[in-house]
Design a protein around this motif. Structure first.
Motif, short mmCIF file in Angstrom:
data_model
loop_
_atom_site.label_atom_id
_atom_site.label_comp_id
_atom_site.label_asym_id
_atom_site.label_seq_id
_atom_site.Cartn_x
_atom_site.Cartn_y
_atom_site.Cartn_z
N THR A 1 0.86 -1.18 0.00
CA THR A 1 0.00 0.00 0.00
C THR A 1 0.90 1.23 0.00
O THR A 1 2.03 1.17 0.49
CB THR A 1 -0.92 0.04 1.23
N SER A 2 0.41 2.36 -0.55
CA SER A 2 1.28 3.54 -0.64
C SER A 2 0.45 4.76 -0.99
O SER A 2 -0.76 4.68 -1.23
CB SER A 2 2.34 3.33 -1.73
N ASN A 3 1.13 5.91 -1.01
CA ASN A 3 0.54 7.13 -1.58
C ASN A 3 1.25 7.48 -2.88
O ASN A 3 1.25 8.64 -3.30
CB ASN A 3 0.62 8.29 -0.58
N LEU A 4 1.82 6.48 -3.54
CA LEU A 4 2.51 6.69 -4.81
C LEU A 4 1.50 7.00 -5.92
O LEU A 4 0.33 6.59 -5.87
CB LEU A 4 3.30 5.44 -5.19
N MET A 5 1.96 7.72 -6.93
CA MET A 5 1.12 8.05 -8.07
C MET A 5 0.75 6.81 -8.85
O MET A 5 1.54 5.87 -8.98
CB MET A 5 1.85 9.04 -8.99
N GLU A 6 -0.46 6.80 -9.36
CA GLU A 6 -0.89 5.70 -10.23
C GLU A 6 0.07 5.60 -11.42
O GLU A 6 0.45 6.60 -12.02
CB GLU A 6 -2.31 5.95 -10.72
N GLY A 7 0.46 4.38 -11.73
CA GLY A 7 1.36 4.15 -12.86
C GLY A 7 2.83 4.12 -12.48
O GLY A 7 3.68 3.81 -13.33
N THR A 8 3.16 4.44 -11.22
CA THR A 8 4.55 4.35 -10.77
C THR A 8 5.03 2.92 -10.89
O THR A 8 4.35 1.99 -10.45
CB THR A 8 4.70 4.83 -9.31
N ILE A 9 6.21 2.75 -11.48
CA ILE A 9 6.78 1.40 -11.63
C ILE A 9 7.55 1.04 -10.37
O ILE A 9 8.46 1.77 -9.96
CB ILE A 9 7.70 1.34 -12.86
N VAL A 10 7.19 -0.08 -9.76
CA VAL A 10 7.82 -0.56 -8.53
C VAL A 10 8.62 -1.81 -8.85
O VAL A 10 8.10 -2.77 -9.43
CB VAL A 10 6.76 -0.87 -7.45
N GLN B 1 10.64 5.30 -15.60
CA GLN B 1 9.39 5.83 -15.04
C GLN B 1 8.70 6.70 -16.09
O GLN B 1 9.35 7.40 -16.86
CB GLN B 1 9.67 6.65 -13.78
N PRO B 2 7.37 6.72 -16.11
CA PRO B 2 6.64 7.61 -17.03
C PRO B 2 7.01 9.07 -16.78
O PRO B 2 7.37 9.45 -15.66
CB PRO B 2 5.17 7.34 -16.68
N ASP B 3 6.89 9.90 -17.81
CA ASP B 3 7.26 11.32 -17.71
C ASP B 3 6.49 12.03 -16.61
O ASP B 3 7.04 12.88 -15.89
CB ASP B 3 7.02 12.02 -19.05
N GLU B 4 5.20 11.72 -16.46
CA GLU B 4 4.40 12.41 -15.45
C GLU B 4 4.84 12.06 -14.03
O GLU B 4 4.66 12.86 -13.11
CB GLU B 4 2.91 12.10 -15.64
N ILE B 5 5.44 10.89 -13.86
CA ILE B 5 5.96 10.49 -12.54
C ILE B 5 7.22 11.30 -12.23
O ILE B 5 7.37 11.86 -11.14
CB ILE B 5 6.27 8.99 -12.50
N GLU B 6 8.13 11.37 -13.20
CA GLU B 6 9.36 12.13 -13.00
C GLU B 6 9.09 13.62 -12.85
O GLU B 6 9.83 14.32 -12.15
CB GLU B 6 10.33 11.88 -14.15
N ALA B 7 8.03 14.12 -13.48
CA ALA B 7 7.69 15.54 -13.36
C ALA B 7 7.34 15.91 -11.93
O ALA B 7 7.62 17.02 -11.48
CB ALA B 7 6.53 15.89 -14.29
N VAL B 8 6.75 14.98 -11.20
CA VAL B 8 6.37 15.24 -9.81
C VAL B 8 7.51 14.91 -8.85
O VAL B 8 7.85 15.69 -7.96
CB VAL B 8 5.10 14.44 -9.44
#
Length: 469
Positions: free
Chosen positions: A80-89, A147-154
């Motif tokens: 479980t986490s507060n990570l953004m949807e689509g974050t690669i773990v 990681q997707p661009d939107e993940i790295e942007a945040v």
């Protein structure tokens, strides 16, 4: 006269008009400046509101939770986490958890994605029935790791925006970045066991963190399998520490030939878990750190300590035979209250002491009568037990491997325990000890039963002194 009066009126009127125009322009300028300031303030407030909303929607103070479920040699990670949807773990599972940390599978798929609720699940494909402890690692990598661009942007291209106790610094090809990381130590087992993913507790960072004048404080505990060295220091994050337990000053090698290791975390603390087989009267732990080790922040360390630790000073710092300096800390665990006879082992857990007597030095295969050669071992044991205080409590427990019938193994283990007690009591030297016996058959293994070595460890008589309630 009338002509002069006309000219004078014309001049006065002109001056009045000029002053009026200037006053109007000044007023308009002030009003414009005020409007600009108000607009700027509104823009700033909107920008702050936007950032706050972004933080609420995509927090960078990372939280992780969940569990690792172990059953029948299979592991399932439920995060479980507060990570953004689509974050690669990334998930990995490592053998030799305290030292080398070998990946069990090099070609397996080791990634999963966070769903819309912040959850992620990963079923480890390897059958781990034959393994001992496994270190499960959870990592979220940035800085060109897919990681997707939107993940790295945040989170930042190199993870520079990440915060929280799960964030660690790393260095790759002379560049520093941050990642999200957690590790869980598990023991694959037949019965289902749940291991929680816990938030690590961080200490206040020392005021002299990263100073070349190094200090280290340690707290040493142990159970029947491991020493635990919990430490505080001002060492830089990522500093590698290596530890081994030696039976004596004369011992050429450590009890476990592969040393344990760990890396200091970002508050200067560390925890080293050191396997041991038996505790001896003159045994000791050596913890060291050398310049050319697996440090995580090589550039920072070279700047602070020098490439050979030549800048490093402090009580735990000694000259390094290879040049420069190194860190060395020596700890002396408290010896057990009794010594182990030859070919046996003794371990402790607080006041509780266990002596393991392998069955092959006491009994023939499938027998419960003591071998003639067992007398020497038990006589030595009696000499040690004789020195214990009156009313010491002692349990003598029989154990077997998993070969054969369950009920037969239970009865055999009981008979063997009683045979040992009978020999001890007939000496007349242990009457001051309160002794009880029990047989556990194959129900309490201390090693995997899938190898001859593991089965041999499980076939034993176990003497427990001052047993825990």
């Amino acid at each position: 006269m009338e002509k002069k009066t006309g000219w004078l009126l014309l001049i006065v009127t002109t001056m009045f008009l000029l002053v009026g125009c200037e006053s109007k322009e000044d007023t308009q300028t002030v009003e414009a400046e005020n409007n600009d300031e108000q607009t700027s303030q509104v823009d700033k407030e909107q920008e702050v509101d936007s950032e706050e909303k972004a933080d609420e929607q995509f927090p960078t103070d990372i939280q992780l939770g969940g569990e690792v479920v172990a059953e029948n040699g299979k592991l399932v990670v439920k995060g479980t986490s507060n990570l953004m949807e689509g974050t690669i773990v990334g998930i990995d599972w490592l053998d030799r958890a305290f030292s080398i940390r070998n990946p069990v599978c090099l070609l397996c798929d080791k990634s999963t994605e966070v769903d819309e609720n912040g959850d992620f699940t990963f079923e480890i494909p390897s059958d781990l029935t034959s393994f001992g402890h496994i270190l499960v690692t959870i990592d979220v990598l940035l800085g060109g790791w897919g990681q997707p661009d939107e993940i790295e942007a945040v989170y930042g291209e190199d993870g520079e925006n990440l915060e929280g106790p799960f964030v660690q610094k790393h260095e790759i090809i002379d560049e520093e970045y941050q990642k999200i990381s957690a590790s869980i130590l598990v023991l694959p087992t037949i019965e289902q066991t749940v291991y929680p993913i816990e938030t690590p507790k961080r200490e206040k960072v020392p005021d002299d963190y990263g100073s070349a004048e190094v200090w280290i404080e340690t707290e040493l505990t142990n159970d029947h399998r491991y020493f635990y060295v919990k430490g505080k220091s001002n060492l830089l994050e990522g500093t590698e520490l290596v530890a081994s337990y030696f039976s004596s000053e004369e011992a050429a090698v450590a009890q476990n030939w592969i040393s344990s290791s760990t890396n200091v975390v970002n508050d200067g603390t560390f925890l080293i878990q050191i396997p041991y087989n038996t505790i001896t009267e003159s045994g000791y732990i050596v913890i060291n750190s050398k310049p050319k080790s697996r440090h995580l922040l090589e550039m920072r360390m070279n700047e602070a300590y020098g490439e050979t630790f030549e800048k490093m000073t402090g009580e735990p710092v000694i000259p390094n035979e290879e040049g420069g300096n190194m860190i060395e800390v020596i700890l002396y665990p408290e010896p057990p209250i009794v010594e182990a006879p030859e070919d046996t082992s003794v371990t402790t857990d607080g006041e509780e002491t266990k002596i393991q007597l392998p069955d092959d030095i006491l009994f023939d295969h499938d027998q419960s009568d003591l071998k003639p050669d067992a007398q020497k071992t038990l006589d030595e044991l009696i000499q040690n037990l004789e020195t214990l205080k009156a009313d010491t409590v002692m349990e003598i427990n029989g154990h077997t491997d998993n070969a054969g019938d369950d009920q037969y193994n239970m009865e055999l283990s009981e008979k063997r325990a009683k045979a040992v007690v009978a020999y001890l009591l007939q000496s007349g030297k242990v009457g001051h000890i309160k002794i009880s016996t029990a047989g556990y058959g194959e129900t309490m293994p201390i090693a995997q039963n899938n190898s001859e070595d593991g089965k041999a460890k499980n076939r034993r008589v176990e003497i427990v002194i001052n047993p825990k309630e």
